[in-house]
Design a protein around this motif. Structure first.
Motif, PDB file in Angstrom:
ATOM      1  N   LYS A 147     -16.409   6.082  -3.495  1.00 40.48           N
ATOM      2  CA  LYS A 147     -15.494   5.827  -2.855  1.00 40.48           C
ATOM      3  C   LYS A 147     -14.134   5.683  -4.204  1.00 40.48           C
ATOM      4  O   LYS A 147     -12.939   6.179  -3.570  1.00 40.48           O
ATOM      5  N   HIS A 149      -7.552   5.637  -1.251  1.00 36.25           N
ATOM      6  CA  HIS A 149      -6.340   5.087  -1.040  1.00 36.25           C
ATOM      7  C   HIS A 149      -6.520   3.666  -2.336  1.00 36.25           C
ATOM      8  O   HIS A 149      -5.284   3.497  -2.794  1.00 36.25           O
ATOM      9  N   ARG A 150      -7.137   2.651  -2.117  1.00 37.52           N
ATOM     10  CA  ARG A 150      -7.213   1.687  -2.588  1.00 37.52           C
ATOM     11  C   ARG A 150      -7.186   1.191  -4.074  1.00 37.52           C
ATOM     12  O   ARG A 150      -6.977   0.986  -5.142  1.00 37.52           O
ATOM     13  N   PHE A 201     -16.278  -0.129   5.098  1.00 41.99           N
ATOM     14  CA  PHE A 201     -15.894  -1.390   6.037  1.00 41.99           C
ATOM     15  C   PHE A 201     -15.209  -0.529   6.582  1.00 41.99           C
ATOM     16  O   PHE A 201     -14.721   0.546   6.764  1.00 41.99           O
ATOM     17  N   TYR A 258     -12.944   1.217   9.352  1.00 42.11           N
ATOM     18  CA  TYR A 258     -13.495   2.527  10.037  1.00 42.11           C
ATOM     19  C   TYR A 258     -13.645   3.583   9.531  1.00 42.11           C
ATOM     20  O   TYR A 258     -13.999   4.728   9.254  1.00 42.11           O
ATOM     21  N   ASP A 259     -14.208   3.461   7.839  1.00 41.99           N
ATOM     22  CA  ASP A 259     -14.702   3.808   7.237  1.00 41.99           C
ATOM     23  C   ASP A 259     -16.035   4.903   7.892  1.00 41.99           C
ATOM     24  O   ASP A 259     -15.691   6.612   7.883  1.00 41.99           O
ATOM     25  N   ASP A 306      -1.973  -4.451   1.870  1.00 43.60           N
ATOM     26  CA  ASP A 306      -1.915  -4.020   2.854  1.00 43.60           C
ATOM     27  C   ASP A 306      -2.446  -2.931   3.152  1.00 43.60           C
ATOM     28  O   ASP A 306      -1.335  -1.609   2.872  1.00 43.60           O
ATOM     29  N   SER A 307      -3.330  -2.132   4.002  1.00 41.73           N
ATOM     30  CA  SER A 307      -3.897  -0.727   4.371  1.00 41.73           C
ATOM     31  C   SER A 307      -3.965  -0.791   5.616  1.00 41.73           C
ATOM     32  O   SER A 307      -3.852  -1.411   6.192  1.00 41.73           O
ATOM     33  N   TYR A 345     -16.238  -3.919  14.926  1.00 41.96           N
ATOM     34  CA  TYR A 345     -15.571  -1.804  14.962  1.00 41.96           C
ATOM     35  C   TYR A 345     -16.104  -0.122  14.657  1.00 41.96           C
ATOM     36  O   TYR A 345     -15.729   0.390  15.020  1.00 41.96           O
ATOM     37  N   LYS A 403     -13.005  -5.676   0.874  1.00 44.93           N
ATOM     38  CA  LYS A 403     -11.917  -5.210  -0.385  1.00 44.93           C
ATOM     39  C   LYS A 403     -12.383  -5.986  -1.224  1.00 44.93           C
ATOM     40  O   LYS A 403     -11.480  -5.352  -2.958  1.00 44.93           O
TER      41      LYS A 403
HETATM   42  P1  IMP Z   1      -4.944  -5.354   6.171  1.00 43.70           P
HETATM   43  O1  IMP Z   1      -6.072  -6.426   5.653  1.00 43.70           O
HETATM   44  O2  IMP Z   1      -3.908  -6.131   6.453  1.00 43.70           O
HETATM   45  O3  IMP Z   1      -4.937  -4.931   4.567  1.00 43.70           O
HETATM   46  O4  IMP Z   1      -6.241  -4.627   7.020  1.00 43.70           O
HETATM   47  C1  IMP Z   1      -6.440  -3.090   6.692  1.00 43.70           C
HETATM   48  C2  IMP Z   1      -7.258  -2.702   7.710  1.00 43.70           C
HETATM   49  O5  IMP Z   1      -7.046  -0.658   8.055  1.00 43.70           O
HETATM   50  C3  IMP Z   1      -9.078  -3.299   8.065  1.00 43.70           C
HETATM   51  O6  IMP Z   1      -9.210  -4.335   8.081  1.00 43.70           O
HETATM   52  C4  IMP Z   1      -9.500  -2.097   8.305  1.00 43.70           C
HETATM   53  O7  IMP Z   1      -9.357  -1.962   9.546  1.00 43.70           O
HETATM   54  C5  IMP Z   1      -8.592  -0.861   7.633  1.00 43.70           C
HETATM   55  N1  IMP Z   1      -8.902   0.084   5.905  1.00 43.70           N
HETATM   56  C6  IMP Z   1      -8.336  -0.482   5.417  1.00 43.70           C
HETATM   57  N2  IMP Z   1      -8.900  -0.293   4.116  1.00 43.70           N
HETATM   58  C7  IMP Z   1     -10.219   0.425   4.961  1.00 43.70           C
HETATM   59  C8  IMP Z   1     -11.441   1.025   4.368  1.00 43.70           C
HETATM   60  O8  IMP Z   1     -10.767   1.897   2.986  1.00 43.70           O
HETATM   61  N3  IMP Z   1     -12.157   1.969   4.881  1.00 43.70           N
HETATM   62  C9  IMP Z   1     -11.835   0.876   5.838  1.00 43.70           C
HETATM   63  N4  IMP Z   1     -10.975   0.843   6.842  1.00 43.70           N
HETATM   64  C10 IMP Z   1     -10.325   0.478   6.064  1.00 43.70           C
END
Ligand code: IMP
Length: 207
Positions: free
Chosen positions: A184, A189-190, A161, A163-164, A78-79, A104, A13
């Motif tokens: 990308k 989304h990010r 990374f 689920y990409d 948070d994603s 993953y 990220k």
């Molecule tokens: P966070 O770090 O709590 O926001 O968790 C986000 C999780 O969502 C990550 O560890 C991935 O599993 C998934 N995720 C979020 N953004 C992406 C992305 O851009 N690509 C792939 N997986 C993502």
């Protein structure tokens, strides 16, 4: 000069974030670079609640660092991945799904297995990113970005990374793991949420 601290420990990220915020009149630090250790329990039920929990925890730690609180903006995201045919799972549990330490490769294989027999038109999914900001005066805001796609039938691609490799973009005939990072970032989304956060900070005269 303003400092933006992005409250994440995820280096994938952080690379994306630096690229998107490149060129702004501020420095961008990871939590580690800023000397902040905050690992709050992400017990919110929405992406925006969890983003705010992370941002507030990092902001609370600023006084114990060398950062100037008057010039420090904290951002946290948070994603996650919402798969419609699975009732929007893994959703806010995306990182914890099947256990944080599970690879993953295994998580992706399990999601593909759970979608066995689900036809292409019902394999719709989206990545969601909420970014929360805590500003020097204590004010806060959140912004959201999403990207729509479909869950593929096998992992494809080495970039990105998480689920990409199973997140397929029909319009581009590629997964997000098959896109170079700059491509990308333009559509992710990010990327969308970060640009919205950047615009909101500029609108408020903070950058
Ligand atoms: P966070 O770090 O709590 O926001 O968790 C986000 C999780 O969502 C990550 O560890 C991935 O599993 C998934 N995720 C979020 N953004 C992406 C992305 O851009 N690509 C792939 N997986 C993502």
């Amino acid at each position: 000069m303003k400092t933006i601290v992005f409250a994440t420990g995820n280096s994938g990220k952080m690379r994306e974030i630096r690229e998107i915020l490149d060129g702004l009149p501020c420095r961008v630090l990871s939590m580690k670079e800023a000397g902040i250790t905050a690992d709050p329990e992400e017990n919110g039920t929405t992406f925006s609640e969890n983003a705010m929990i992370k941002a507030r925890a990092a902001a609370a730690a600023v006084p114990g660092t060398k950062l100037d609180p008057e010039n420090t903006i904290i951002l946290a995201d948070d994603s996650g991945l919402e798969i419609d045919a699975l009732g929007k799972e893994p959703g806010v549990c995306s990182a914890r799904y099947m256990g944080r330490d599970t690879s993953y490769h295994i998580k992706n294989a399990e999601l593909i297995r759970r979608l066995k027999g689900v036809p292409p038109e019902k394999r719709t999914a989206r990545f969601v990113c909420e970014i929360a900001a805590v500003l020097p005066d204590g004010e806060t805001f959140t912004v959201r970005g999403t990207i729509e796609g479909k869950i593929g039938y096998e992992e494809r691609g080495e970039n990105g990374f998480g689920y990409d490799p199973i997140f397929y973009l029909p319009d581009l005939s590629r997964t997000t793991a098959e896109l170079p990072m700059d491509e990308k970032n333009k559509i992710s989304h990010r990327g969308k949420a970060l640009r919205a956060a950047r615009e909101e900070l500029q609108r408020r005269g903070l950058l």
